[in-house]
Design an enzyme around this catalytic site. Structure first.
Site, PDB file in Angstrom:
ATOM      1  N   ASP A 487       1.325  -1.070   0.093  1.00 10.06           N
ATOM      2  CA  ASP A 487       0.189  -0.150  -0.731  1.00 10.06           C
ATOM      3  C   ASP A 487       0.847   1.599  -0.326  1.00 10.06           C
ATOM      4  O   ASP A 487       1.953   0.992   0.201  1.00 10.06           O
ATOM      5  CB  ASP A 487      -0.513   0.621   1.532  1.00 10.06           C
ATOM      6  CG  ASP A 487      -1.380   1.271   1.069  1.00 10.06           C
ATOM      7  OD1 ASP A 487      -2.229   1.594   0.632  1.00 10.06           O
ATOM      8  OD2 ASP A 487      -2.212   1.838   2.751  1.00 10.06           O
ATOM      9  N   ASP A 849      -1.549  -0.704   5.709  1.00  5.56           N
ATOM     10  CA  ASP A 849      -1.040  -0.604   6.993  1.00  5.56           C
ATOM     11  C   ASP A 849      -2.843  -0.812   8.070  1.00  5.56           C
ATOM     12  O   ASP A 849      -2.998  -0.193   9.302  1.00  5.56           O
ATOM     13  CB  ASP A 849      -1.024   0.755   7.390  1.00  5.56           C
ATOM     14  CG  ASP A 849      -2.485   1.955   6.136  1.00  5.56           C
ATOM     15  OD1 ASP A 849      -2.493   1.137   5.645  1.00  5.56           O
ATOM     16  OD2 ASP A 849      -1.964   2.612   6.642  1.00  5.56           O
ATOM     17  N   ASP A 853      -6.833  -2.433   3.056  1.00 11.48           N
ATOM     18  CA  ASP A 853      -5.911  -3.553   2.594  1.00 11.48           C
ATOM     19  C   ASP A 853      -6.771  -5.149   3.498  1.00 11.48           C
ATOM     20  O   ASP A 853      -6.101  -6.614   3.425  1.00 11.48           O
ATOM     21  CB  ASP A 853      -4.962  -3.490   3.627  1.00 11.48           C
ATOM     22  CG  ASP A 853      -3.640  -2.082   2.960  1.00 11.48           C
ATOM     23  OD1 ASP A 853      -4.767  -2.087   1.472  1.00 11.48           O
ATOM     24  OD2 ASP A 853      -3.614  -1.318   3.038  1.00 11.48           O
TER      25      ASP A 853
END
Length: 1196
Positions: A487, A849, A853
């Site tokens: 990410d 994080d 996700d």
């Protein structure tokens, strides 16, 4: 069995979902059941044990196939590659229990309406419901459609109008009772599994059953010492596993229990508002949301009022999210798809916390219960932890094959033993015992403990580095990673955004940048008002909370925030509205403040947010903020500066995050709730750009360089702007300076035209007008042919990824081979992308994080969360250090753990084979090793080596190749075969040579005398009967074979203990080296010491010194040959590469096949071409056109 079924006997459960299963109908057959019961008794419990390991066999043995409608047992089989079986009993729910409360009859109006699944499930006239419970979810039999369907949620086909009409006033008491009985309690209930249950489940593992068999056999042979040692090791191993499972169970129970006993307010159709325990909630109930800090006990759709929610539990990001009511639309379209906005903005999810709730004018906020129990978002998360996706790692499949090979070898040994002992006239019980002994020798009982030790050591080393693991088996998979997705925001770049400046615009285009670093306040105007009010910030206990971007933007205005009180009477502004006021020091602001009347919250799918505000004593306005391209598309074209694209590129190229703002005036006579989003978000006036700085983390560049140099692909998946992502990829080293970036853009299918895909080269060029320090992205239209040379990377957006997946599926693998930058990706698209990479046979790691996700972290082979929020439970690995330094550490430890596993497998195989060969040679003479001889080899040598060989740490440098991922790879197999061959040859030579010695035929107690007079006194005395010796074992063959085998076990351990390039060198494993030195010293001491008591205890015979030297020479020759073969052939990577080339071997991995195909394709990549998909969903028939002369840069 189970494959040939009629349609009525077989169906799909959860079709198209991740947990899709096949379901087969069976009916219990009394004769079969009786036969199975008899079989269980006569097999002394072995048959039930087999049925426990093979659930399908249990059903096939006890039942006969029938239609699902008549079935009393269903067999379930997962549709993934693992095809896992399970079975469930069909249960009945009787509605007759409700008769007493309100006289329920078959023609009662409550159950005659067959629009609801609940009513279709009720069998009339006997009023009962058939159901099964699979992985905590209840499924009922739909009598109308003839299939099992999930219960516990509102039907997806309901329109928003229907939800408002049917459930807007709540349910009657009778409806609640029926739903409560059929849907079950609203609890995400994770019971703390009793220790006895965990213990039984663990003990019934096939390997522990085999150990139990081995231990019983050893006790029958009086080999109690090692039997006790194995029992102790097994007890410790089982205890540790049970403790771990119990801890996880307690932790998970604690995580969910708090949400199972909440008191809520429910509005009934006739009963009015009443307090209720949350476990009694049913889908369709009307919740009354009042007060703050309320935990949501279910999923509910907001139909009135608005709420601010903390969704940290689900997303991993504790940022307040504003939820808006579901608009009441006349269309019959399902409510989830009625608008392009994400339906989740209307849904309050179970497990989240309602920070603030605001009712509409008429009363408090209200929400309709959507899903209960394990059907909720939280229930789904908990189920994914309880029933994780099985890992398809070849190592574990190969391990089973490896054990089966050993069983096969043991079977050959058993036949040999039976032949030898039967022909020699031994007693039958002795023959059986010796034959069974061969199995326990060939299949090492200590193997699981040795493998577990390696993983535990790796887990401990990771813990020291702040990396926590909830799935230890995945550590080995880390060693195979060859692609890592990252990410961007919060992972590669810093979390915090700094407001660098704003670029206002007027009729003449963009004005000079207003920098906030100077400390000058932004002059009053629509842009300042937009920055002050276009956000989703909330005021909680006097503190402003919300998205970091919104906070930075609001703080830059230096305005203040407050909530309007009850006495606040300004026309059009309700009480408790958010009011933004200029600070006292601000001058020349013509308005007293701005009240936020309504919000259309930000969604990553829409890439924008809009607010309706009221200037106190002024106009009603709408402000929009979002992705620049998206905001510009809603503006009047004449208000968007002509230099919009180039201005945007100036900042995105430098890695700035850019947000655009726009506004319009609204008619005062409209009520805000009557305005639809489509009406508000049209004909806006473009205001300017907000420039935010998002810097790379210091660790990002060196880590990415380390991964790239180790030939591990790095990919960026972000929700941010595409051009910002390209710049960050260049700055971080993901795309090097000499590599090209090709932008892939697509157009979706419209009425007349088919979907199209275009390829344009992105180049960095200096922009003279802005000085040398500024770059912007220029899409070259006139590209020479040499641009195809060298490496390149594809960059595309989530929209393009979606179109390619649907219309150009044949191009998708080609694009993924060089796809590095994926921007504007939604959470669902992130998961899909990870899955597509896995289809190409990549071992995929995902590092994020936690925010957005979760799906990708769960989907990847290895998910690494940098968030310590509760959402990290979805990820196998969590790093305490919030940067990507953990990724190479994890890969290094994974590689070391993988190599350690192979070392242990090889060592255990050799140890078994050394003992197996030795024993079979002695069986030829109807002799064997004594208990103390076995004990010394098993406990003092192998167990200590098994525990200490695993202690090598990971090598500090990542090399550009991975360790083998399979046990049956040629180098590993050859290593084992060669060493078995060498050991076999050495044992046979020793066995034959000892029989040819001149002293062999002498009295067994005086073989040393002729050779060594000095020790004759030690060897000639007769042996008293009571010192524990056993003459049945004592022979020169036994002594020779035992010394050769025992010392060979030490030699093999040294040869197989691998160091560089994946583990620390062996000499750095001080404990292991010390153990080997001590073991070797003890063995040589026993060999040369001539201590009669010691020899008698070990059932050894004294041999001449010369013969002992011969034993040492044989072992030395074996060591030298084994070491040379291992280093010169097995570990010689260059040699294996030459062999591969000579035999024309090519990797069968999909990505390797595609790499070879694309390397030989001169037309790839198709620069400056547009491919069209003539048929929707088909990417094979494509046509090309050259757009060079059809467009110019200003129109991009």
């Amino acid at each position: 069995m189970g494959d040939h079924f009629e349609k009525s006997q077989h169906a799909l459960l959860n079709e198209g979902e991740e947990n899709e299963m096949e379901i087969f109908g069976y009916r219990t057959h009394s004769c079969r059941k009786t036969l199975c019961l008899a079989g269980s008794i006569f097999s002394f419990g072995i048959l039930p044990l087999v049925f426990y390991w093979r659930p399908a066999w249990h059903v096939w043995a006890n039942c006969i196939p029938c239609s699902l409608q008549e079935a009393d047992v269903v067999l379930l089989r997962t549709t993934d590659e693992f095809q896992t079986y399970s079975w469930k009993k069909v249960m009945w729910i009787y509605l007759s229990t409700l008769n007493s409360s309100f006289g329920l009859t078959p023609d009662h109006p409550l159950i005659t309406d067959e629009e609801d699944i609940i009513n279709r499930a009720i069998r009339k006239p006997d009023l009962k419901v058939r159901c099964i419970k699979v992985q905590k979810i209840r499924y009922v039999w739909n009598n109308l459609e003839g299939q099992f369907q999930k219960i516990g949620s509102l039907e997806d086909w309901l329109s928003s109008a229907k939800i408002h009409l049917k459930f807007g006033s709540g349910l009657t008491k009778e409806e609640q009772e029926i739903r409560r009985l059929i849907c079950g309690p609203n609890t995400v209930d994770v019971e703390i599994t009793p220790i006895w249950k965990l213990l039984i489940k663990e003990v019934l593992n096939p390997f522990y059953i085999f150990q139990l068999f081995s231990v019983c056999l050893w006790f029958s042979e009086d080999y109690k010492e090692y039997a006790c040692a194995i029992i102790i090791m097994s007890i410790v191993s089982i205890a540790l596993t049970v403790y771990d499972l119990r801890e996880q169970s307690v932790k998970l129970h604690g995580l969910v229990e708090s949400h199972n006993s909440i008191t809520v307010s429910v509005c009934g159709r006739k009963a009015g508002v009443q307090e209720l325990e949350s476990r009694f909630l049913v889908p369709g109930d009307l919740l009354i949301l009042s007060g703050n800090k309320v935990q949501m006990p279910c999923d509910a759709v907001l139909i009135d009022g608005s709420c601010v929610v903390d969704e940290g539990m689900l997303t991993g990001e504790s940022i307040p999210v504003t939820k808006t009511p579901l608009p009441k639309m006349d269309s019959s379209v399902p409510w989830k798809t009625q608008s392009e906005a994400d339906y989740k903005q209307h849904v309050l999810f179970c497990g989240t916390e309602v920070i603030q709730s605001r009712g509409a004018c008429s009363g408090p906020a209200r929400a309709v219960v959507l899903q209960t129990g394990f059907n909720t978002a939280k229930g789904d998360l908990v189920r994914s932890i309880l029933y994780p996706k099985p890992m398809n790692f070849k190592l574990y499949r190969d391990a089973i094959r490896f054990l089966l090979c050993l069983v096969g070898i043991a079977t050959i040994g058993m036949i040999y033993t039976l032949c030898v002992y039967v022909l020699s006239g031994e007693r039958p019980e002795e023959v059986v015992r010796k034959a069974l002994d061969v199995i326990t020798i060939a299949v090492p009982p200590a193997l699981p403990a040795a493998l577990t030790a390696g993983i535990i050591y790796a887990q401990r080393r990771l813990k020291k580095r702040g990396i926590f693991c909830i799935s230890p088996q995945r550590i080995n998979i880390c060693g195979q990673l060859n692609l890592v997705c990252f990410d961007k925001t919060g992972t590669l770049t810093r979390d915090g955004l700094d407001l660098w400046g704003v670029v206002p615009c007027d009729k003449n285009g963009f004005q000079e940048v207003h920098s906030f670093a100077s400390g000058r306040a932004l002059p009053w105007g629509p842009l300042c008002a937009a920055m002050a009010s276009c956000h989703s910030l909330i005021l909680l206990n006097g503190t402003i909370q919300g998205d970091p971007l919104d906070l930075k933007m609001f703080e830059a205005t230096t305005w203040e925030m407050s909530i309007s009180g009850e006495d606040f009477n300004i026309k059009g502004v309700p009480a408790h509205a958010m009011v933004i006021k200029p600070c006292k020091t601000a001058s020349q602001v013509p308005v007293a403040g701005i009240a936020i009347l309504h919000q259309f919250p930000f969604s990553s799918a829409l890439q924008r947010m809009t607010v309706i505000v009221q200037e106190l004593g002024g106009d009603q306005l709408a402000f929009m903020k979002g992705a620049p391209e998206k905001v510009a598309s809603f503006c009047q074209p004449e208000t968007v500066p002509t230099s919009f694209v180039s201005e945007l590129q100036i900042y995105t190229t430098q890695g700035f995050r850019v947000i655009a703002m726009a506004y319009k005036k609204l008619e005062m006579d409209h009520h805000t709730t009557a305005l639809t989003r489509d009406n508000v978000e049209s004909d806006l006036i473009f205001l300017g750009l907000l420039i935010l700085e998002n810097q790379l983390k210091e660790e990002t560049k060196p880590v990415l360089e380390e991964l790239i140099s180790a030939r591990i692909r790095t990919v960026m998946i972000t929700g941010d702007n595409l051009q910002t992502a390209i710049t960050v990829a260049r700055k971080s080293g993901m795309v090097s300076e000499d590599q090209k970036v090709i932008l892939i853009e697509t157009n979706e299918t419209t009425g007349s035209s088919s979907a199209s895909i275009s390829w344009k080269l992105v180049e960095e060029k200096k922009h003279i007008a802005y000085g040398n320090q500024d770059n912007y992205i220029n899409i070259w239209e006139e590209v020479s042919d040499n641009s195809r040379e060298g490496s390149y990377h594809f960059a595309l957006s989530g929209k393009s990824f979606q179109v390619i997946s649907q219309h150009f599926s044949s191009l998708l693998p080609k694009i993924l081979m060089n796809g590095t930058i994926f921007a504007r990706m939604s959470p669902g698209q992130k998961s899909s992308l990870v899955e597509e990479f896995q289809k190409l046979d990549y071992f995929v790691g995902m590092c994020g994080d936690g925010a957005n996700d979760c799906g990708a972290l769960k989907m990847a082979h290895v998910g690494i969360s940098l968030s310590e929020q509760e959402a990290s439970v979805a990820s196998p690995f969590t790093s305490k250090t919030p940067n990507i330094e953990c990724v190479p550490h994890l890969i290094k430890e994974g590689r070391a753990a993988l190599v350690t596993s192979f070392c242990m497998f090889k060592y255990m195989a050799l140890y078994s084979m050394i003992q197996y060969v030795g024993v079979l040679l002695l069986y030829w003479e109807t002799n064997s090793l004594s208990n103390y001889q076995f004990l010394f080899q098993d406990l003092a040598i192998t167990t200590l080596i098994g525990v200490t060989m695993n202690l090598n740490g990971a090598y500090p440098k990542l090399v550009p190749f991975r360790p083998a991922g399979r046990l049956i790879s040629p180098p590993l197999l050859l290593s084992v075969i060669f060493n078995i061959g060498f050991s076999l040859a050495m044992h046979i030579v020793g066995f034959i040579l000892v029989q040819r010695q001149t002293w062999y035929s002498m009295d067994i107690h005086s073989a040393c005398t002729g050779q060594n007079e000095s020790i004759s006194k030690l060897t000639t005395p007769p042996i008293p009967e009571n010192v524990g010796s056993n003459d049945t074992f004592r022979s020169f063959e036994n002594t020779t074979i035992w010394f050769l085998g025992t010392i060979n076990c030490i030699i093999v351990a040294l040869i197989f203990s691998k160091g560089k390039p994946f583990r620390q060198p062996t000499y750095k494993n001080y404990i292991f080296v010390l153990v080997l030195v001590i073991q070797l010293a003890v063995c040589l001491f026993i060999l040369f010491a001539d201590i009669p008591d010691l020899y008698r205890r070990f059932d050894l015979l004294c041999t001449p010194v010369l013969w002992r030297v011969c034993i040492v020479i044989m072992l030395s020759c074996n060591f030298i040959v084994s070491f040379v073969v291992e280093e010169a052939i097995i570990e010689n990577r260059a040699l294996w590469m030459i062999i591969k080339r000579c035999f024309g071997y090519r990797s069968k991995s999909q990505y390797r096949i595609w790499q070879r195909a694309l390397a030989n394709d001169p037309s790839w990549p198709p620069l400056n071409q547009v491919s069209s998909s003539d048929l929707p969903g088909c990417g094979r028939g494509v046509s090309y056109s050259n757009p060079v002369f059809e467009s110019n840069e200003e129109q991009l």
